[in-house]
Design a protein around this motif. Structure first.
Motif: not given
Length: 224
Positions: A148-162
């Motif tokens: 879960p995304v917690n707050g504005a400081n969360s990375p909130n990234q997409n998967s970087r798998l090749p």
């Protein structure tokens, strides 16, 4: 004659005063302190920030490895974001926060778990399929979940798998499966020195990924 003698005495006295001036060490310690102390402070600050960065990278690696190794021992986990059961996926989100201490992983970190299986032998539909050495499989995503995304400081990234979902040198045969755990953490490498360095780079995302082979079949995600 007297004037000449007086003039020579004055010149001699002036030379002596100049020589004493150049040989004097009064104030040297103050100058050395003014030059050396700031340099030492910057060096100590640099080592401190380097240590904090290495600690963050080490914690991210530890989280990724521990979760991948633990998930690899499971046949299935429950798609529930609570810690009511050790089999719930929420337990792994909580474990990431605990393992990463003293980092503030709950508000600055994120985990993405991906279960991967082979499509050639229909291993995604038939988890009992056994790998066949020499016959290459095709990796495909069985399921993927993020913490879960917690707050504005969360990375909130997409998967970087090749694109192939696995490292290029990773052997993947017919019927194979694997688990991938990606860890993201928002970190400011120049948090302290930015007070003196106005153009210091800002927050960066520390990224670590660990791949593991399940002990038995692909790790399934169930509703209960």
């Amino acid at each position: 004659m007297m004037r000449s003698l007086i003039r020579r005495c004055r010149q001699r006295a002036a030379r002596l005063r100049l020589k004493r001036f150049w040989r004097s060490d009064h104030g040297v310690a103050g100058i050395e302190t003014a030059v050396i102390v700031p340099l030492l402070l910057f060096v100590m600050l640099g080592f401190t920030e380097l240590y904090l960065y290495l600690r963050t990278v080490s914690a991210a690696e530890r989280v990724a490895f521990t979760l991948a190794d633990t998930l690899g021992q499971k046949a299935s986990i429950v798609d529930v974001n609570t810690t009511a059961s050790a089999n719930n996926i929420g337990t792994y989100w909580y474990a990431a926060t605990a393992i990463s201490q003293p980092l503030d992983f709950q508000s600055r970190g994120e985990v993405i778990i991906t279960s991967i299986c082979d499509t050639v032998s229909n291993n995604c539909q038939n988890p009992q399929a056994i790998g066949s050495v020499g016959s290459t499989g095709t990796p495909a995503t069985l399921w993927q979940r993020r913490s879960p995304v917690n707050g504005a400081n969360s990375p909130n990234q997409n998967s970087r798998l090749p694109a192939g979902l696995k490292p290029s040198a990773w052997p993947f045969f017919s019927g194979d499966s694997m688990i991938a755990v990606e860890v993201f953490y928002q970190f400011n490498p120049f948090l302290m020195s930015s007070a003196f360095w106005s153009n210091a780079p800002g927050v960066v995302t520390v990224y670590e990924v660990v791949f593991a082979r399940p002990r038995k079949t692909p790790v399934l995600l169930t509703s209960s």
